[in-house]
Design an enzyme around this catalytic site. Sequence first.
Site, PDB file in Angstrom:
ATOM      1  N   ARG A   1      11.727  -5.730   5.144  1.00 36.10           N
ATOM      2  CA  ARG A   1      11.487  -4.331   4.873  1.00 36.10           C
ATOM      3  C   ARG A   1      12.425  -3.501   5.626  1.00 36.10           C
ATOM      4  O   ARG A   1      12.732  -3.388   6.812  1.00 36.10           O
ATOM      5  CB  ARG A   1      10.131  -4.106   5.265  1.00 36.10           C
ATOM      6  CG  ARG A   1       9.662  -2.510   5.047  1.00 36.10           C
ATOM      7  CD  ARG A   1       8.362  -2.234   5.126  1.00 36.10           C
ATOM      8  NE  ARG A   1       7.580  -2.554   6.457  1.00 36.10           N
ATOM      9  CZ  ARG A   1       6.253  -2.269   6.416  1.00 36.10           C
ATOM     10  NH1 ARG A   1       5.722  -1.813   5.512  1.00 36.10           N
ATOM     11  NH2 ARG A   1       5.843  -2.718   7.621  1.00 36.10           N
TER      12      ARG A   1
ATOM     13  N   ARG B   1      -0.683  -9.441  13.223  1.00 40.30           N
ATOM     14  CA  ARG B   1      -1.319  -8.263  12.105  1.00 40.30           C
ATOM     15  C   ARG B   1      -1.923  -9.052  11.197  1.00 40.30           C
ATOM     16  O   ARG B   1      -3.088  -8.372  10.781  1.00 40.30           O
ATOM     17  CB  ARG B   1      -0.009  -7.300  11.545  1.00 40.30           C
ATOM     18  CG  ARG B   1       0.495  -6.508  12.757  1.00 40.30           C
ATOM     19  CD  ARG B   1       1.769  -6.079  12.231  1.00 40.30           C
ATOM     20  NE  ARG B   1       1.790  -5.220  11.130  1.00 40.30           N
ATOM     21  CZ  ARG B   1       2.920  -4.783  10.299  1.00 40.30           C
ATOM     22  NH1 ARG B   1       3.912  -5.395  10.648  1.00 40.30           N
ATOM     23  NH2 ARG B   1       2.715  -4.056   9.189  1.00 40.30           N
TER      24      ARG B   1
ATOM     25  N   ARG C   1     -10.063   0.301   8.651  1.00 36.85           N
ATOM     26  CA  ARG C   1      -9.532  -0.981   9.049  1.00 36.85           C
ATOM     27  C   ARG C   1     -10.497  -1.658   9.563  1.00 36.85           C
ATOM     28  O   ARG C   1     -10.529  -3.184   9.930  1.00 36.85           O
ATOM     29  CB  ARG C   1      -8.403  -0.839   9.753  1.00 36.85           C
ATOM     30  CG  ARG C   1      -7.071  -1.101   9.187  1.00 36.85           C
ATOM     31  CD  ARG C   1      -6.020  -0.746  10.137  1.00 36.85           C
ATOM     32  NE  ARG C   1      -4.878  -1.552  10.091  1.00 36.85           N
ATOM     33  CZ  ARG C   1      -3.865  -0.907   9.484  1.00 36.85           C
ATOM     34  NH1 ARG C   1      -3.573   0.261   8.769  1.00 36.85           N
ATOM     35  NH2 ARG C   1      -2.861  -1.852   9.465  1.00 36.85           N
TER      36      ARG C   1
ATOM     37  N   ARG D   1      10.911  -1.602  11.135  1.00 34.84           N
ATOM     38  CA  ARG D   1      10.076  -1.098  12.111  1.00 34.84           C
ATOM     39  C   ARG D   1       9.809  -1.981  13.285  1.00 34.84           C
ATOM     40  O   ARG D   1      10.176  -3.181  13.162  1.00 34.84           O
ATOM     41  CB  ARG D   1       8.662  -0.980  11.196  1.00 34.84           C
ATOM     42  CG  ARG D   1       8.461   0.190  10.757  1.00 34.84           C
ATOM     43  CD  ARG D   1       7.117   0.246   9.712  1.00 34.84           C
ATOM     44  NE  ARG D   1       5.872  -0.443  10.188  1.00 34.84           N
ATOM     45  CZ  ARG D   1       4.817  -0.142   9.611  1.00 34.84           C
ATOM     46  NH1 ARG D   1       4.749   0.264   8.399  1.00 34.84           N
ATOM     47  NH2 ARG D   1       3.728  -1.057   9.741  1.00 34.84           N
TER      48      ARG D   1
ATOM     49  N   LYS E   1       0.856  -1.202   0.239  1.00 34.30           N
ATOM     50  CA  LYS E   1       0.015   0.159   0.106  1.00 34.30           C
ATOM     51  C   LYS E   1       0.766   1.468   0.000  1.00 34.30           C
ATOM     52  O   LYS E   1       0.661   2.179  -0.758  1.00 34.30           O
ATOM     53  CB  LYS E   1      -1.091   0.005   1.171  1.00 34.30           C
ATOM     54  CG  LYS E   1      -1.859  -1.234   1.210  1.00 34.30           C
ATOM     55  CD  LYS E   1      -2.768  -1.157   2.440  1.00 34.30           C
ATOM     56  CE  LYS E   1      -2.120  -1.164   3.806  1.00 34.30           C
ATOM     57  NZ  LYS E   1      -1.494  -2.387   4.074  1.00 34.30           N
TER      58      LYS E   1
END
Length: 224
Positions: A130, A174, A91, A163, A16
């Site tokens: 990431r 998640r 969400r 992160r 996203k």
Amino acid sequence: MAETNLILLGPPGAGKGTQAERLQQDFSLAHISTGDMLRAQVANGTELGQAAKRYMDAGELVPDEVILGMISARITEQDAREGFLLDGFPRNSSQADALAATLAESQRRLTGALALEVPDEEIVRRLSGRRVCLKAGHVYHVELDPPKHEGVCDQDGSRLIQRDDDKEDTIRKRLEVYAEQTAPLIDYYEQAGLLRRFDGTRDPNEVHNHIRATVATLRMEDRL
Ligand code: AP5
């Protein structure tokens, strides 16, 4: 021209943020990422940030009242009056209902909901590799999309970090939260005639070209 108001839907790590950066430039949209807004609050040590961090680190959703206050103020700011791209919001169904009510109050509406589809195992691979830049959150991947110089952002030279919620256990949590609370929004927007689906496993440039063409068509249809 009518404003272009878009939602980017998809599981954590679907791409996203990667696509939002590109689409924001293509169509001059305000990129509104609730995750980025929350991380800025955490970095600034605000009360809201401290409260949100507990949920974020656990892979849970931050309570709706915090998010809804942030979003309703943000989408009325000047840069978002001409069109916005929501990334990470809504969400759950109560956030989607609240967004619909806020837009209706000011005679605004959504142009489309863009869903990126990526299987869970690919997500775990993406999120564990990431890296994001400290200054502006530009996104990289150690193997799939590495920066030119290891650990340094190509765009602004700031340091790249991992992160706190990109650890395997938190990623799995998640994904569970996404399946339970966010995935039902795919049907919600499909029934509203707004949903467009994209294969998020393709190369980021291919995904971008596909979305860009779809958004261009949606904008044209909106003008007819
Ligand atoms: P948030 O920041 O929104 O995280 P997320 O939805 O989990 O999404 P991500 O940012 O992890 O992934 P992405 O889809 O943007 O993927 P990216 O482009 O980075 O939310 C974080 C937390 O904040 C939540 O858990 C929650 O606690 C809280 N929160 C936020 N909004 C909330 C709300 N509305 N309500 C309540 N709580 C909220 O890409 C991932 C990686 O893959 C990168 O390394 C990238 O380089 C790579 N990649 C991207 N595209 C491709 C591709 N096509 N092929 C190969 N690699 C790719």
